[in-house]
Design an enzyme around this catalytic site. Structure first.
Site, PDB file in Angstrom:
ATOM      1  CD  GLU A 200      54.492  76.279  36.764  1.00 28.36           C
ATOM      2  OE1 GLU A 200      55.553  76.882  36.542  1.00 28.36           O
ATOM      3  OE2 GLU A 200      53.994  75.454  35.955  1.00 28.36           O
TER       4      GLU A 200
ATOM      5  CG  ASP B 140      49.236  72.993  37.210  1.00 32.34           C
ATOM      6  OD1 ASP B 140      50.025  73.089  38.160  1.00 32.34           O
ATOM      7  OD2 ASP B 140      49.192  73.808  36.275  1.00 32.34           O
TER       8      ASP B 140
END
Length: 488
Positions: free
Chosen positions: A146, A79
């Protein structure tokens, strides 16, 4: 634009990065990039699968003659932070990142670049594709989410990974080897209120705070950067104290891990005091800009007269919330006594929104000391509860305790000095790396974090050094070539 980027060396990394940047991949919406990585691994004929939370694992056998070396897990997160300038027209859900080259830097046009952690992902992809790079058994771990909760790392079960060494590729200075990081916790304050009809003697005013640098709420928290939410709150506090204004709306900041660059508010001002208010407001703005002139030279603070808002907060509500925000700590709270120049504990007041009878204040509190993290979180909780807010803690994750006796650290220090004639900086960082979480289920794994030089992460000023990527690529190949044998 990405055509120029694709011609950079090493072409494998830059082409994989360009491919990755065509895939929208915001935190908690990683479905498309998960499928992208699954397709990538399977197309190479490698063992490829995703776990129950969406992390992708790809395994590649050792090159001939290196089967007896320790197994290595290469780890990066899929991400990216989606941030753009207010005047940039861009749809993160459907458009690929528009990259360009400026000197030694690759940048994005008005948005975050995704180098955090896309360069790590692209590097691992290139190693998986390679046919001429010596390496032991390597296992790629691509985690999800994350940036907004580390739920991918948290959801990874024990027994899935086979690596004995973990190389996390999420550090952002190419002369640093990271051996520790801070933990964090989300602190959220909410409350509702019944809107009131605005006083007939009042006129509408719009306030804008913008053009701050922003940045990573861990790595950049010590730089003295302005926080748009705190600046706006200071203006509102002064306006309440000096002119008895009424607050209608506040909308500032965005993600918890990004230092807020912009804030907007609508207020109501006594019609008989508009001229004095405007003059006084401009003086406040000039004072704040002068205070931040060195670190925030482009800061813009403006006001304009608008149609009077129909509804406002009750005076009791606005006064309590504004005072609580004034009291709430933002920025560095304590420096580490154990490691020189390391921020130990901090808080980022990341998001403030008040509208339609609802208030939400979102913070990210970090510390390398768990008890200190909770101490600051409780201080914030106390301030907001005094304003009749409900305060919740969520998304807590542990720090990563440094291991200065690490075998992989000794190997990397020696390699770095041999390659570049200088010693690397062995550090712990104030960002939240996934190593601490992964270490809970894999306590015997030897972990290190490193990467190319990335500046301005989590902001539209994000950029990555081209020569640094080349340096990083050479370094990681040398490390893999000399991974030690398994003792037998």
């Amino acid at each position: 634009m990405s055509t120029i980027v694709r011609q950079l060396e090493p072409k494998g990394i830059w082409n994989n990065f360009a491919d990755l940047n065509e895939v929208p991949r915001p935190s908690k919406k990683e479905g498309r990039v998960i499928q992208f990585m699954l397709d990538f691994g399977k197309a190479l004929g490698l063992e490829t699968f995703s776990d129950e939370v969406g992390n992708v694992i790809i395994r590649k056998p050792a090159t001939p003659g290196m089967e007896d070396r320790k197994k290595v897990t290469l780890q990066s997160h899929l991400d990216m932070v989606h941030q753009k300038n207010a005047d940039t027209v861009f749809d993160f859900d459907s458009e690929g990142i528009k990259m360009f080259v400026s000197g030694d830097w690759v940048k994005a046009k008005g948005t975050t670049l995704g180098a955090d952690n896309g360069l790590g992902v692209a590097t691992i992809m290139t190693l998986l594709q390679s046919t001429d790079i010596p390496h032991p058994f390597i296992e790629a771990l691509f985690t999800i989410d994350e940036e907004t909760g580390m739920t991918g790392a948290m959801g990874l079960q024990a027994g899935v990974l086979q690596g004995e060494i973990l190389l996390n590729l999420d550090t952002e200075d190419d002369d640093e080897i990271d051996i520790g990081c801070a933990g964090g916790i989300d602190v959220t304050a909410t409350r509702s209120y019944v809107e009131e009809v605005v006083n007939d003697a009042y006129v509408g005013c719009s306030i804008t705070v913008k053009d701050l640098n922003g940045g990573h709420s861990g790595m950049d928290i010590h730089k003295g950067l302005g926080n748009a939410n705190k600046i706006m709150n200071r203006l509102l506090f002064n306006a309440i104290e000096g002119f008895n204004i009424q607050v209608s709306e506040i909308d500032g900041g965005s993600l918890r891990n990004a230092i807020p660059r912009e804030s907007f508010a609508k207020i109501a001002v006594d019609k008989d005091k508009t001229k004095t208010f405007e003059t006084t407001f401009n003086n406040w703005a000039d004072t704040i800009k002068a205070e931040l002139a060195i670190n925030e030279p482009d800061l813009t603070i403006t006001m304009s007269w608008i149609e009077t808002p129909a509804k406002v907060m009750p005076k009791g509500t606005q006064d309590k919330v504004v005072k609580a925000l004034y009291a709430a700590h933002n920025g560095v709270y304590a420096m580490s006594a154990a490691i020189s120049d390391l921020v130990e504990t901090s808080n980022n007041i990341a998001r403030v929104i008040a509208k339609n009878g609802q208030i939400k204040i979102a913070c990210l509190t970090r510390s390398s000391v768990n008890s200190a993290k909770m101490n600051l979180a409780n201080a914030l909780k106390s301030a907001f509860e005094l304003a009749d807010c409900t305060v919740t803690f969520a998304g807590e994750y542990p720090g990563w305790n440094p291991n200065p006796d690490s075998d992989i650290l000794r190997l990397m220090e020696g390699k770095y000095e041999a390659l570049y004639g200088d010693k690397p900086q062995v550090v712990a960082c104030h960002a939240g790396l996934e190593c601490g979480i992964l270490g809970q289920n894999y306590p015997d794994m030897d972990m290190i974090s490193f990467g190319p030089t990335i500046k301005g992460a989590h902001s539209p000023d994000e950029r990555v050094s081209i020569t640094s990527v080349q340096k990083f690529w050479k370094f990681i190949q040398e490390i893999l070539k000399d991974i030690p044998k398994n003792p037998s």
